[in-house]
Design an enzyme around this catalytic site. Structure first.
Site, mmCIF file in Angstrom:
data_model
loop_
_atom_site.group_PDB
_atom_site.id
_atom_site.type_symbol
_atom_site.label_atom_id
_atom_site.label_comp_id
_atom_site.label_asym_id
_atom_site.label_seq_id
_atom_site.Cartn_x
_atom_site.Cartn_y
_atom_site.Cartn_z
ATOM 1 C CG ASP A 48 -2.329 0.191 0.973
ATOM 2 O OD1 ASP A 48 -2.536 1.707 0.739
ATOM 3 O OD2 ASP A 48 -3.096 -0.340 0.737
ATOM 4 C CG HIS A 99 -14.695 -0.783 -6.951
ATOM 5 N ND1 HIS A 99 -13.355 -1.231 -6.268
ATOM 6 C CD2 HIS A 99 -14.747 -0.067 -6.562
ATOM 7 C CE1 HIS A 99 -13.620 -1.269 -5.304
ATOM 8 N NE2 HIS A 99 -14.367 -0.270 -5.460
#
Length: 390
Positions: A290, A337
């Site tokens: 991350d 998404h």
């Protein structure tokens, strides 16, 4: 021309049939009854987060009856209300009335100031939270029309099941993220469409226009630890909902067959997904990737926590070449998404050079149902799009 709707009598009859199926299931299995009271179980038993919902999964026929019951109730409400009332009050007004009132409650932490299993006067609540009493009263009474708080005696406020949920940290973070990030961008969809017609750039979203920020959303969050923490709290809450539940990922792939293999959890935030998978497949090794601030924080928090022995954290921007080569699985859970086709493709392109002959790219994301193939409420949830990132 649309097909004629069934009569209100036919709809009411169907509601009675499905309500009986749901009620009988709850009663016969001694499950918590449906209620809006402050002490009510906040989920339909068997559909809540597994950490706090001990009840068995809902049988297919009961789940279908519940889905049909909800759709029929809304259709009956719309027919009884007439198109003009629904369009104006239920759709147009809900955005800036209910949403704005809920944002006020979140912003001033009103739910935390209302005692559990007791009541407080509007005056004392206003003094406790530093808000104007008259404004606070009007806003709470507006939300009470939707069963968020209630007024047990004139001039006092108590919790309902819904308002009580606003004291749960992860759900409170979701409400805050939606109303203080997405809500601000929601009113700028048209303006962004005019300003950036057809753009797929990450900083051309309504969120950028609404907040007046040029950085892409998640890059900006890197500079704002409090807003980043709220986003992760929101993700934790979403992960507990049935359709987003981690168990679908755990049960839907043969993790144990990978043996002592390596899994790269891309955009894995707090590592909660890798931790959950590791409990089913304890031989696996995980690398959670991350942004730098996230990784630094998680290294500090998980350094000596049990369960994280085989989970390491690595700072990586997934738009750049993947540094971990030949992993067994590269996991993208609810990542693609968030981006336009251009940038979703770039994530995958940056991954390709790292793939070994046995590597798998596992994309776990929403799949849009064909129109009319699921219930109207379920389709609406699937088509929900956050203005903060689109």
């Amino acid at each position: 021309m649309s097909a004629p709707a069934p009569s209100v009598i036919d709809i009411a009859s169907q509601i009675q049939v499905n309500a009986a199926i749901v009620d009988n299931y709850l009663r016969s299995n001694s499950l918590p009854p449906l209620s809006l009271a402050e002490d009510a179980f906040p989920f339909f038993p068997g559909t809540g987060p597994t950490a706090i919902d001990p009840f068995p999964s809902v049988p297919t026929e009961v789940a279908e009856a519940r889905r049909s019951l909800r759709d029929s109730c809304e259709l009956l409400l719309h027919l009884a209300s007439t198109p003009a009332e629904v369009l104006f009050w239920n759709i147009a007004c809900s955005h800036h009335h209910s949403g704005a009132c809920l944002q006020y409650v979140y912003h001033f932490s009103l739910a935390d100031a209302v005692p559990l299993k007791d009541q407080i006067s509007f005056s004392d609540l206003a003094n406790k939270t530093g808000v104007d009493e008259r404004q606070c009263t009007r806003i709470l009474r507006m939300l009470m029309t939707q069963h968020v708080f209630y007024e047990p005696v004139p001039g006092h406020v108590s919790h309902t099941a819904m308002s009580k949920l606003l004291t749960v940290p992860s759900l409170r973070d979701s409400i805050g993220y939606l109303l203080e990030e997405g809500f601000i961008g929601a009113g700028k969809i048209s303006e962004a469409a005019e300003k950036y017609p057809g753009s797929q750039e990450r900083n051309h979203a309504p969120w950028n226009v609404g907040h007046g920020i040029d950085l892409p959303t998640f890059e900006f969050f890197e500079t704002s630890p409090k807003r980043m923490a709220r986003f992760f709290g929101n993700m934790e809450n979403m992960g507990g909902q049935d359709s987003y539940n981690i168990r679908h990922l755990i049960d839907g792939y043969d993790w144990e067959a990978l043996g002592a293999g390596k899994v790269v959890d891309m955009g894995g935030s707090t590592g909660h997904v890798s931790l959950a998978i590791s409990k089913k497949a304890p031989k696996l090794n995980f690398i959670v990737q991350d942004l730098e601030n996230v990784v630094h924080d998680m290294r500090e928090r998980t350094n000596e926590q049990p369960g994280y022995e085989k989970i390491s954290f690595e700072a990586h921007n997934f738009f750049t070449p993947q540094p971990v080569k030949d992993a067994d699985v590269y996991l993208l859970r609810f990542i693609c998404h968030d981006y336009s086709d251009k940038y979703a493709a770039k994530i995958l392109q940056s991954l390709v050079p790292a793939l070994g002959p046995k590597s798998k790219v596992l994309i776990f994301d929403g799949v849009m149902p064909a129109p009319g193939t699921v219930g109207r409420l379920e389709e609406r949830k699937a088509r929900y799009v956050s203005p903060s990132t689109t």
